[in-house]
Write a protein that holds these residues in place. Sequence first.
Motif, PDB file in Angstrom:
ATOM      1  N   GLN A 187       9.579 -10.446  -5.583  1.00 62.94           N
ATOM      2  CA  GLN A 187       8.780 -11.091  -6.619  1.00 62.94           C
ATOM      3  C   GLN A 187       7.341 -11.279  -6.143  1.00 62.94           C
ATOM      4  O   GLN A 187       6.391 -11.023  -6.888  1.00 62.94           O
ATOM      5  CB  GLN A 187       9.394 -12.445  -6.989  1.00 62.94           C
ATOM      6  CG  GLN A 187       8.638 -13.166  -8.099  1.00 62.94           C
ATOM      7  CD  GLN A 187       9.294 -14.488  -8.463  1.00 62.94           C
ATOM      8  OE1 GLN A 187      10.394 -14.803  -8.026  1.00 62.94           O
ATOM      9  NE2 GLN A 187       8.612 -15.270  -9.292  1.00 62.94           N
ATOM     10  N   THR A 188       7.177 -11.716  -4.883  1.00 63.25           N
ATOM     11  CA  THR A 188       5.835 -11.899  -4.319  1.00 63.25           C
ATOM     12  C   THR A 188       5.107 -10.565  -4.242  1.00 63.25           C
ATOM     13  O   THR A 188       3.924 -10.457  -4.609  1.00 63.25           O
ATOM     14  CB  THR A 188       5.915 -12.538  -2.925  1.00 63.25           C
ATOM     15  OG1 THR A 188       6.556 -13.816  -3.025  1.00 63.25           O
ATOM     16  CG2 THR A 188       4.531 -12.708  -2.320  1.00 63.25           C
ATOM     17  N   LEU A 189       5.812  -9.530  -3.767  1.00 61.70           N
ATOM     18  CA  LEU A 189       5.184  -8.216  -3.636  1.00 61.70           C
ATOM     19  C   LEU A 189       4.813  -7.639  -5.001  1.00 61.70           C
ATOM     20  O   LEU A 189       3.766  -6.994  -5.149  1.00 61.70           O
ATOM     21  CB  LEU A 189       6.127  -7.261  -2.894  1.00 61.70           C
ATOM     22  CG  LEU A 189       6.479  -7.631  -1.448  1.00 61.70           C
ATOM     23  CD1 LEU A 189       7.478  -6.638  -0.869  1.00 61.70           C
ATOM     24  CD2 LEU A 189       5.228  -7.694  -0.584  1.00 61.70           C
ATOM     25  N   ILE A 246       9.261  -1.851  -5.981  1.00 64.31           N
ATOM     26  CA  ILE A 246       8.681  -3.189  -5.925  1.00 64.31           C
ATOM     27  C   ILE A 246       8.536  -3.785  -7.321  1.00 64.31           C
ATOM     28  O   ILE A 246       8.868  -4.943  -7.556  1.00 64.31           O
ATOM     29  CB  ILE A 246       7.298  -3.144  -5.226  1.00 64.31           C
ATOM     30  CG1 ILE A 246       7.474  -2.843  -3.737  1.00 64.31           C
ATOM     31  CG2 ILE A 246       6.542  -4.455  -5.422  1.00 64.31           C
ATOM     32  CD1 ILE A 246       6.169  -2.686  -2.978  1.00 64.31           C
ATOM     33  N   GLN A 247       8.073  -2.960  -8.260  1.00 64.59           N
ATOM     34  CA  GLN A 247       7.789  -3.483  -9.591  1.00 64.59           C
ATOM     35  C   GLN A 247       8.966  -3.345 -10.553  1.00 64.59           C
ATOM     36  O   GLN A 247       8.862  -3.707 -11.717  1.00 64.59           O
ATOM     37  CB  GLN A 247       6.551  -2.803 -10.183  1.00 64.59           C
ATOM     38  CG  GLN A 247       6.709  -1.317 -10.458  1.00 64.59           C
ATOM     39  CD  GLN A 247       6.366  -0.449  -9.266  1.00 64.59           C
ATOM     40  OE1 GLN A 247       6.721  -0.767  -8.132  1.00 64.59           O
ATOM     41  NE2 GLN A 247       5.663   0.650  -9.539  1.00 64.59           N
ATOM     42  N   ASN A 248      10.100  -2.848 -10.061  1.00 68.94           N
ATOM     43  CA  ASN A 248      11.252  -2.644 -10.942  1.00 68.94           C
ATOM     44  C   ASN A 248      12.536  -2.979 -10.187  1.00 68.94           C
ATOM     45  O   ASN A 248      13.187  -2.112  -9.626  1.00 68.94           O
ATOM     46  CB  ASN A 248      11.296  -1.199 -11.450  1.00 68.94           C
ATOM     47  CG  ASN A 248      12.460  -0.974 -12.408  1.00 68.94           C
ATOM     48  OD1 ASN A 248      12.941  -1.921 -13.029  1.00 68.94           O
ATOM     49  ND2 ASN A 248      12.903   0.262 -12.526  1.00 68.94           N
ATOM     50  N   LEU A 249      12.851  -4.276 -10.153  1.00 63.17           N
ATOM     51  CA  LEU A 249      14.058  -4.722  -9.467  1.00 63.17           C
ATOM     52  C   LEU A 249      14.794  -5.688 -10.390  1.00 63.17           C
ATOM     53  O   LEU A 249      14.262  -6.719 -10.781  1.00 63.17           O
ATOM     54  CB  LEU A 249      13.700  -5.426  -8.151  1.00 63.17           C
ATOM     55  CG  LEU A 249      14.851  -5.621  -7.163  1.00 63.17           C
ATOM     56  CD1 LEU A 249      15.399  -4.267  -6.698  1.00 63.17           C
ATOM     57  CD2 LEU A 249      14.390  -6.427  -5.956  1.00 63.17           C
ATOM     58  N   GLU A 294       0.822  -1.205   0.000  1.00 66.18           N
ATOM     59  CA  GLU A 294       0.000   0.000   0.000  1.00 66.18           C
ATOM     60  C   GLU A 294       0.860   1.261   0.000  1.00 66.18           C
ATOM     61  O   GLU A 294       0.545   2.238  -0.662  1.00 66.18           O
ATOM     62  CB  GLU A 294      -0.920  -0.014   1.232  1.00 66.18           C
ATOM     63  CG  GLU A 294      -1.836   1.175   1.373  1.00 66.18           C
ATOM     64  CD  GLU A 294      -2.929   1.208   0.310  1.00 66.18           C
ATOM     65  OE1 GLU A 294      -3.105   0.196  -0.409  1.00 66.18           O
ATOM     66  OE2 GLU A 294      -3.601   2.248   0.188  1.00 66.18           O
ATOM     67  N   ASN A 295       1.960   1.218   0.747  1.00 63.61           N
ATOM     68  CA  ASN A 295       2.854   2.384   0.837  1.00 63.61           C
ATOM     69  C   ASN A 295       4.304   1.910   0.777  1.00 63.61           C
ATOM     70  O   ASN A 295       4.900   1.570   1.800  1.00 63.61           O
ATOM     71  CB  ASN A 295       2.604   3.144   2.145  1.00 63.61           C
ATOM     72  CG  ASN A 295       3.584   4.296   2.330  1.00 63.61           C
ATOM     73  OD1 ASN A 295       4.225   4.749   1.382  1.00 63.61           O
ATOM     74  ND2 ASN A 295       3.715   4.762   3.569  1.00 63.61           N
ATOM     75  N   PRO A 296       4.911   1.888  -0.400  1.00 64.76           N
ATOM     76  CA  PRO A 296       6.276   1.381  -0.567  1.00 64.76           C
ATOM     77  C   PRO A 296       7.336   2.174   0.198  1.00 64.76           C
ATOM     78  O   PRO A 296       8.483   1.708   0.309  1.00 64.76           O
ATOM     79  CB  PRO A 296       6.510   1.495  -2.086  1.00 64.76           C
ATOM     80  CG  PRO A 296       5.145   1.452  -2.676  1.00 64.76           C
ATOM     81  CD  PRO A 296       4.279   2.183  -1.691  1.00 64.76           C
ATOM     82  N   LYS A 297       6.988   3.328   0.744  1.00 68.02           N
ATOM     83  CA  LYS A 297       7.954   4.112   1.518  1.00 68.02           C
ATOM     84  C   LYS A 297       7.856   3.854   3.019  1.00 68.02           C
ATOM     85  O   LYS A 297       8.501   4.538   3.814  1.00 68.02           O
ATOM     86  CB  LYS A 297       7.744   5.603   1.238  1.00 68.02           C
ATOM     87  CG  LYS A 297       8.077   6.006  -0.196  1.00 68.02           C
ATOM     88  CD  LYS A 297       7.979   7.511  -0.381  1.00 68.02           C
ATOM     89  CE  LYS A 297       8.371   7.899  -1.802  1.00 68.02           C
ATOM     90  NZ  LYS A 297       8.299   9.369  -2.027  1.00 68.02           N
TER      91      LYS A 297
END
Length: 667
Positions: free
Chosen positions: A488-490, A466-469, A429-432
């Motif tokens: 990957q799960t996130l 999260i979506q760019n690693l 919900e809040n990646p920070k």
Amino acid sequence: MNAPPKVFTLRRSSSGGAQPPKQTKIDYKSALNPAQYEAVTTLDGPILVIAGAGTGKTTTLVHRVSYLVECGIDPRRILLLTFTRKSSEEMLRRAAVLLDGRCEDVAGGTFHSFGNSLLRKHAPQIGFGSSFTILDQGDSEDVINLLRTQYLGKDADKKRFPRKNTLNAVMSKSVNTLMSISKVLENEYPHYLEQANSIEQLKERYDAYKVKHNMMDYDDLLLHTVALLKQFTGVRETTSKQYAYVMVDEYQDTNKLQSELVKLLCSQHNNVMVVGDDSQSIYSFRGANFRNIMDFPKDFPGAKVITIEENYRSTQPILSLTNQIIENATEKFPKNLFTQKGITGAKPHIVAAHSENYQSQYITEKILELREDGVSLNDIAVLFRNGYMSFDLEIELTKANIPFVKYGGMKFIEAAHVKDIISHLRVVENPKDAVSWHRILLLLDGVGPKAAQAVIDDLVAGNISIQNLTPEYFTSVRSGENVGALFQTLAEIYPETVSIQDKIAAILKYYKPIMKNQYDDHQKRQKDVEALRNIAERYRSLNSFLTDMALEPPSESQVDIEAEGTDDESLTLSTIHSAKGLEWHTVFVMYALDGMFPSARAAGNEKDMEEERRLMYVACTRAKVNLIITYPMGIYDRESGMLLTKPSRFIEELPESLAERWVVSEE
């Protein structure tokens, strides 16, 4: 000028030590019912008093103390053993008020405080100094952890070896039940049975460490007291003669060590009265032994058994139902509780609900009705088999603005494994959210605070997301493979198009092996995980779910601590174990569903199933006027893979005439 105290004459005679007085200040015959009177005035020899729920057990003990003093027994030669200091002080205070200040000199206290007092005098005889230190649970665990590390060396952090809290629990259970480490592991932690020899060796080191450093833990106070009295005849005889009359409260809750101690204390006279109720023996998980109260007549040949059956708490319809529940027990002291109260009372209600949430809604609405009818929230309780069973209800109560306090179990939202799962959802919900990131990263093998902080710094700086690693990033981070599995799960559940149900399902699949590695009691914690899943599935968005968990969590109350400093009304939510000894005008018993209550774990084990029956009996006997038993008509138990649909066998076997049966469902 005050009038002289009224004096009553007793015409009863007694053989043996003490003689009944010709006159007493208290009219015992008027103050007590016939069974209580018999228990109070039977002076010598072993006596077992079976005091049914609500039959005035404390009144009997208090009058027994005053009667012995009126018989001329030196108060200092009377010993009253209880399970809490509070109950001992309360009984002796009441006895002092009832008679006079002499009762304050009665030797009263807990088993552990008595052991401590005796050991201080004789510690050198068993290899300790009289100024020994008593370790609390935290101290014991720290010592065990130190020795664990020394003993195992580099292998100390092996996942297959128990952690300090588990080791302490196993060692304590072994002491209190007089069972071997292997037997305790077989019963409680079978997955550690192969480590039995290592744990036994570790316990030997722990015991040696305590002797070397002049320390005793809580269990040692009983263990060494029994050893002292067994090994030293002079100490045993002197102590037994000093306490000519011994009384024990809640005898059904004693463990084997405490039973041994009682026998040793009575070795010179056998003047012992134990009071309890076999039907309320529900603490085997703490080491309590049901056989102690059942075998008392064998342990003390010639013992007189007195049964107190007149109940001062409940209406007859409630008593009729509870009598039937315990009548079906395989082993018991027969009793039939009755009341002479003029209030007839309504029959107990057995309510089948369409679903878990319907059960919660029904209880909530019924509580509101009761409050409108003038029943205080303080006089209403909802009881359950396990702490997690109230989570859904807590949300409904919060919505209805019904204040409550909860006793028993751990705080749901503060439980470590619940926090872990919530933290995974919060970073989606809040990646920070650096706090949640720190928590979930430290769950990974090989990731320490320094490595976790490096990942968090990169997230906050925007270097990664999260979506760019990239795979290259994994190689630059310690234990990158584990970090990669987490991301990957996130990433899979990050899109808003993924439903909250799918999000939590993915997190639980990922988290399950972590929980298994993190917590030795992971099987018990699985119930909390299932409860969290059930609650989350009622929400349409992750944001609303997390908001409710933060602002209106299922439980904001303290656990096992009474709420003090408030005059506001509060409903009581409690595990049945924490409710023992208490009473309310109206009592709800939730989840009376076979597989939940009784627990599925008790199936196939007659001893465990019988304790489950006694637990149901204790729950129902807390009610004074209204007893309402509820169960949802169908729950899928993920642990067993079974659909639970049948009401508790303890309820299903009851005759139809004993209760009104209702169904709550969609109209």
